[in-house]
Scaffold this motif. Structure first.
Motif, PDB file in Angstrom:
ATOM      1  N   GLU A  70      78.224  13.448 -13.768  1.00  0.00           N
ATOM      2  CA  GLU A  70      77.710  14.082 -14.980  1.00  0.00           C
ATOM      3  C   GLU A  70      76.266  13.685 -15.289  1.00  0.00           C
ATOM      4  O   GLU A  70      75.844  13.656 -16.445  1.00  0.00           O
ATOM      5  CB  GLU A  70      78.614  13.791 -16.190  1.00  0.00           C
ATOM      6  N   ARG A  71      75.503  13.423 -14.250  1.00  0.00           N
ATOM      7  CA  ARG A  71      74.075  13.172 -14.383  1.00  0.00           C
ATOM      8  C   ARG A  71      73.362  13.974 -13.303  1.00  0.00           C
ATOM      9  O   ARG A  71      73.918  14.210 -12.216  1.00  0.00           O
ATOM     10  CB  ARG A  71      73.739  11.680 -14.236  1.00  0.00           C
ATOM     11  N   SER A  72      72.132  14.405 -13.574  1.00  0.00           N
ATOM     12  CA  SER A  72      71.425  15.242 -12.617  1.00  0.00           C
ATOM     13  C   SER A  72      69.998  14.750 -12.412  1.00  0.00           C
ATOM     14  O   SER A  72      69.405  14.136 -13.298  1.00  0.00           O
ATOM     15  CB  SER A  72      71.400  16.710 -13.085  1.00  0.00           C
ATOM     16  N   TYR A  77      72.607  22.565  -9.082  1.00  0.00           N
ATOM     17  CA  TYR A  77      72.211  23.595 -10.038  1.00  0.00           C
ATOM     18  C   TYR A  77      70.777  23.999  -9.745  1.00  0.00           C
ATOM     19  O   TYR A  77      69.889  23.158  -9.697  1.00  0.00           O
ATOM     20  CB  TYR A  77      72.345  23.029 -11.455  1.00  0.00           C
ATOM     21  N   TYR A 123      76.330  22.391 -17.080  1.00  0.00           N
ATOM     22  CA  TYR A 123      76.803  22.381 -15.696  1.00  0.00           C
ATOM     23  C   TYR A 123      77.086  20.963 -15.202  1.00  0.00           C
ATOM     24  O   TYR A 123      77.931  20.777 -14.317  1.00  0.00           O
ATOM     25  CB  TYR A 123      75.804  23.101 -14.788  1.00  0.00           C
ATOM     26  N   GLU A 124      76.407  19.976 -15.763  1.00  0.00           N
ATOM     27  CA  GLU A 124      76.765  18.588 -15.462  1.00  0.00           C
ATOM     28  C   GLU A 124      78.205  18.320 -15.881  1.00  0.00           C
ATOM     29  O   GLU A 124      78.998  17.743 -15.130  1.00  0.00           O
ATOM     30  CB  GLU A 124      75.826  17.625 -16.194  1.00  0.00           C
ATOM     31  N   ARG A 125      78.560  18.742 -17.106  1.00  0.00           N
ATOM     32  CA  ARG A 125      79.897  18.474 -17.632  1.00  0.00           C
ATOM     33  C   ARG A 125      80.957  19.377 -17.012  1.00  0.00           C
ATOM     34  O   ARG A 125      82.137  19.003 -16.937  1.00  0.00           O
ATOM     35  CB  ARG A 125      79.880  18.618 -19.158  1.00  0.00           C
ATOM     36  N   ILE A 149      73.760  17.034  -8.934  1.00  0.00           N
ATOM     37  CA  ILE A 149      74.586  16.527 -10.023  1.00  0.00           C
ATOM     38  C   ILE A 149      75.636  15.577  -9.460  1.00  0.00           C
ATOM     39  O   ILE A 149      76.329  15.904  -8.495  1.00  0.00           O
ATOM     40  CB  ILE A 149      75.286  17.677 -10.775  1.00  0.00           C
ATOM     41  N   ARG A 179      71.678  22.963 -18.330  1.00  0.00           N
ATOM     42  CA  ARG A 179      71.738  21.902 -17.308  1.00  0.00           C
ATOM     43  C   ARG A 179      72.811  20.873 -17.688  1.00  0.00           C
ATOM     44  O   ARG A 179      73.611  20.456 -16.834  1.00  0.00           O
ATOM     45  CB  ARG A 179      70.368  21.242 -17.176  1.00  0.00           C
ATOM     46  N   LEU A 180      72.855  20.492 -18.961  1.00  0.00           N
ATOM     47  CA  LEU A 180      73.890  19.562 -19.420  1.00  0.00           C
ATOM     48  C   LEU A 180      75.273  20.190 -19.307  1.00  0.00           C
ATOM     49  O   LEU A 180      76.257  19.517 -18.961  1.00  0.00           O
ATOM     50  CB  LEU A 180      73.616  19.155 -20.871  1.00  0.00           C
TER      51      LEU A 180
END
Length: 221
Positions: free
Chosen positions: A172-174, A154, A146-148, A169, A143-144
């Motif tokens: 860069e936060r979800s 996602y 795909y944020e970046r 997202i 998950r982190l």
């Protein structure tokens, strides 16, 4: 589980291992990575054996069918990519089960076998991981990742529970959502209902049900 196994030791599958970008690329060229799915995020890499069973493959096809049908009936522009590598060189590498470029703003990626450079083509708006054995990692470090990487949404599909956990997202936060933002009008319970139906119904029957649902409900269900 996070491992600090040195590069000189054998790398275990399904673990995050510290590695430089050069070490990661070297591992991709070795026999160790053959037939595996590979991920890299800011100094950590992970190799996964590709699932071979019908459970993973069937749920993958149900998600694909639903998104393709939904976007077609809504007149949306869309490109689907399965088991494709998306790369931000030196920083991130990901091979989601399914990815979708959506909307009017994207350029068609090249038709070759090279990883897609997201700095040139952008990240896919929607990425999907089918979690048959990797649920904790899909909800956590991936998950982190795909944020970046820069995706807008996602989905993690828990095949055992027939549950879809979707994240929007931004910056860069979800955060979890119950209805898609990149596919306006599509609620996650519709996809979950299709997954449940797949346990007793064939794909053509499910597709006809989705076609009727989306055709009679302009909001998507």
């Amino acid at each position: 589980m996070v491992s600090t196994t040195p590069e000189s030791q054998s790398i275990q599958f399904d673990e995050w291992v510290m590695a430089s970008w050069a070490e990661y690329l070297g591992r991709l060229e070795s026999s160790t990575a053959e037939g595996s799915r590979c991920y890299f995020d800011s100094g950590w890499m992970r190799l996964e054996m590709s699932p071979l069973g019908a459970l993973h493959g069937r749920e993958n096809s149900i998600v694909s069918t639903l998104v393709v049908l939904f976007t077609t009936l809504k007149g949306m522009r869309m490109v689907e990519l399965t088991n494709t590598t998306f790369r931000k060189p030196g920083l991130q590498d990901a091979q989601p089960d399914i990815a979708f470029y959506l909307g009017q703003g994207f350029s068609l990626p090249p038709q070759d076998n090279s990883p897609i450079d997201v700095l040139e083509y952008g990240a896919p708006q929607l990425v999907v991981e089918i979690a048959s054995t990797t649920l904790d990692d899909d909800l956590g470090k991936k998950r982190l990742l795909y944020e970046r990487l820069g995706s807008a949404e996602y989905w993690v599909v828990d095949v055992q529970a027939a549950q879809v956990i979707a994240f929007e997202i931004a910056e860069e936060r979800s955060g979890q959502v119950l209805a898609s933002k990149v596919l306006p009008g599509l609620e996650m319970h519709t996809l979950e209902a299709a997954l449940i139906r797949s346990r007793t119904e064939d794909d053509a029957t499910i597709t006809r049900w989705l076609l009727e649902l989306f055709s009679h409900n302009p909001q998507g269900g």
